[in-house]
Design an enzyme around this catalytic site. Structure first.
Site, PDB file in Angstrom:
ATOM      1  N   ASP A  20       5.881  26.418  -2.766  1.00 55.90           N
ATOM      2  CA  ASP A  20       4.629  25.662  -2.936  1.00 55.90           C
ATOM      3  C   ASP A  20       4.579  24.645  -1.803  1.00 55.90           C
ATOM      4  OD1 ASP A  20       2.290  24.507  -4.159  1.00 55.90           O
ATOM      5  OD2 ASP A  20       3.549  22.968  -5.083  1.00 55.90           O
ATOM      6  N   SER A  21       3.437  23.970  -1.671  1.00 53.67           N
ATOM      7  CA  SER A  21       3.336  22.892  -0.698  1.00 53.67           C
ATOM      8  C   SER A  21       4.246  21.726  -1.060  1.00 53.67           C
ATOM      9  CB  SER A  21       1.893  22.386  -0.655  1.00 53.67           C
ATOM     10  OG  SER A  21       1.554  21.864  -1.930  1.00 53.67           O
ATOM     11  N   TYR A  52      -1.584  20.927   1.013  1.00 50.99           N
ATOM     12  CA  TYR A  52      -2.312  22.032   1.657  1.00 50.99           C
ATOM     13  C   TYR A  52      -3.824  21.932   1.412  1.00 50.99           C
ATOM     14  CZ  TYR A  52       1.975  24.956   2.256  1.00 50.99           C
ATOM     15  OH  TYR A  52       3.189  25.483   2.617  1.00 50.99           O
ATOM     16  N   CYS A  83       1.503  28.528  -5.452  1.00 55.18           N
ATOM     17  CA  CYS A  83       0.503  27.597  -4.926  1.00 55.18           C
ATOM     18  C   CYS A  83      -0.824  28.336  -4.835  1.00 55.18           C
ATOM     19  CB  CYS A  83       0.933  27.126  -3.537  1.00 55.18           C
ATOM     20  SG  CYS A  83      -0.303  26.110  -2.707  1.00 55.18           S
ATOM     21  N   GLU A 161       3.423  14.417  -6.991  1.00 51.87           N
ATOM     22  CA  GLU A 161       4.480  14.261  -5.977  1.00 51.87           C
ATOM     23  C   GLU A 161       5.225  12.937  -6.190  1.00 51.87           C
ATOM     24  OE1 GLU A 161       5.597  16.376  -3.535  1.00 51.87           O
ATOM     25  OE2 GLU A 161       4.275  17.894  -4.363  1.00 51.87           O
ATOM     26  N   CYS A 193      -4.367  24.554  -9.894  1.00 54.67           N
ATOM     27  CA  CYS A 193      -3.405  24.044  -8.903  1.00 54.67           C
ATOM     28  C   CYS A 193      -2.098  23.869  -9.654  1.00 54.67           C
ATOM     29  CB  CYS A 193      -3.874  22.705  -8.343  1.00 54.67           C
ATOM     30  SG  CYS A 193      -2.608  21.822  -7.393  1.00 54.67           S
ATOM     31  N   THR A 194      -0.997  24.315  -9.075  1.00 59.27           N
ATOM     32  CA  THR A 194       0.264  24.329  -9.828  1.00 59.27           C
ATOM     33  C   THR A 194       0.833  22.930 -10.078  1.00 59.27           C
ATOM     34  OG1 THR A 194       1.450  24.737  -7.754  1.00 59.27           O
ATOM     35  CG2 THR A 194       0.900  26.654  -9.122  1.00 59.27           C
ATOM     36  N   HIS A 195       0.301  21.927  -9.393  1.00 62.17           N
ATOM     37  CA  HIS A 195       0.719  20.564  -9.717  1.00 62.17           C
ATOM     38  C   HIS A 195       0.164  20.106 -11.077  1.00 62.17           C
ATOM     39  CE1 HIS A 195       1.769  20.383  -5.448  1.00 62.17           C
ATOM     40  NE2 HIS A 195       2.341  19.212  -5.648  1.00 62.17           N
TER      41      HIS A 195
HETATM   42  N1  DGL Z   1       0.110  23.191  -5.725  1.00 57.75           N
HETATM   43  C1  DGL Z   1      -0.869  23.683  -4.832  1.00 57.75           C
HETATM   44  C2  DGL Z   1      -1.860  24.614  -5.506  1.00 57.75           C
HETATM   45  O1  DGL Z   1      -1.531  25.259  -6.472  1.00 57.75           O
HETATM   46  C3  DGL Z   1      -1.642  22.779  -3.927  1.00 57.75           C
HETATM   47  C4  DGL Z   1      -1.234  21.447  -3.628  1.00 57.75           C
HETATM   48  C5  DGL Z   1      -1.669  20.955  -2.275  1.00 57.75           C
HETATM   49  O2  DGL Z   1      -2.848  20.606  -2.062  1.00 57.75           O
HETATM   50  O3  DGL Z   1      -0.800  20.927  -1.440  1.00 57.75           O
HETATM   51  O4  DGL Z   1      -2.965  24.732  -5.078  1.00 57.75           O
END
Ligand code: DGL
Length: 273
Positions: A20-21, A52, A83, A161, A193-195
């Site tokens: 992931d990012s 990202y 991600c 983060e 988004c995985t976050h």
């Molecule tokens: N976790 C990432 C996703 O699922 C994106 C996070 C980022 O913007 O870096 O989209």
């Protein structure tokens, strides 16, 4: 082409690579670990080049290919793109350029459409994801007769983060993007988004229990099991290992990983030269 150096000299033949990012992909890693307790897992947080979601497509593609190639060079038996942003922008390019099977998360629009009772579905994701052709295609394919409201959520990735999952600042930033969706009648929200799964309890305290939140991490783990059926570690008595690497600030990523994954986790540097 920049080359990566791992500070330890290990290679990871037979492991499953996940990236992931940043630390958001740990929400997918935990589903993979639950589904595959005996597999070795290698996780890369590309934090030196994150987030990202606000970068150009060219940057996201270049990072996806660079990290994906590094994992392939280590001998992993599969790469999981944990991600959504990398998937919608660059999964196709990575699949074209590697011989390793690639399993990629994407916003769970199909199940959300099946669940909504009000007919209004909110999709929470990064700016690049909500603007992507892939998401437009998924909405056109599955969203007929429904109202799909796409909402970019700048700032949410940074909260995770920094492991700031419950605070007045977090609540305010979440409300800013959730309340307009609720006002439009959304009863189902896609965590695109995985976050964002790390913010579930704060999100649910704003939406109340009537609103359904959808995280496709377990579906990704099931797909990985299906794709790897013939190469899974047989009858292992030992639990699989989990290794963590980052291209970013090790101390900072270590803090987030310890908080989100567990205190035994050790993060190593992955530097490019
Ligand atoms: N976790 C990432 C996703 O699922 C994106 C996070 C980022 O913007 O870096 O989209």
């Amino acid at each position: 082409m920049r080359k990566f150096t791992v500070q330890t000299s290990a290679r990871f033949g037979n492991a499953i690579g996940v990236f992931d990012s940043g630390v958001g992909g740990l929400s997918v890693l935990r589903a993979i670990r639950a589904a595959l307790p005996h597999e070795d897992l290698v996780y890369v947080a590309d934090s030196g080049h994150a987030p990202y979601g606000d970068q150009t497509e060219a940057h996201i593609t270049q990072r996806t290919l660079t990290v994906g190639r590094w994992l392939a060079e280590q001998g992993v038996k599969a790469i999981t793109i944990a991600c959504n942003t990398a998937t919608v922008v660059a999964a196709r390019s990575l699949r074209e350029q590697t011989h390793v099977p690639v399993v990629a998360i994407e916003p769970a629009i199909k199940p959300a459409v099946a669940l909504t009772r009000t007919g209004v579905v909110g999709v929470l994701a990064t700016r690049q994801t909500v603007q992507s052709e892939s998401v437009a295609r998924l909405c056109a394919q599955y969203g007929e007769g429904k109202r799909m409201v796409l909402q970019a959520c700048p700032g949410w990735v940074e909260l995770v983060e920094q492991a700031d999952l419950q605070s007045a600042r977090t609540d305010a930033l979440l409300r800013q993007f959730i309340e307009p969706l609720l006002a439009q009648g959304a009863d189902t929200l896609v965590l695109g988004c995985t976050h964002y799964p790390f913010l579930i309890s704060a999100i649910q305290s704003i939406t109340g229990p009537e609103v359904t939140l959808i995280d496709p991490a377990e579906a990704v783990a099931r797909e990985l099991v299906r794709r790897l059926t013939d190469t899974l570690t047989p009858n292992a008595s030992q639990p699989g290992s989990t290794r963590f690497f980052t291209t970013g600030d090790v101390t900072q990523v270590q803090q987030a990983v310890s908080h989100l994954w567990g205190h035994g986790a050790v993060v190593d540097a992955l530097t490019s030269d």
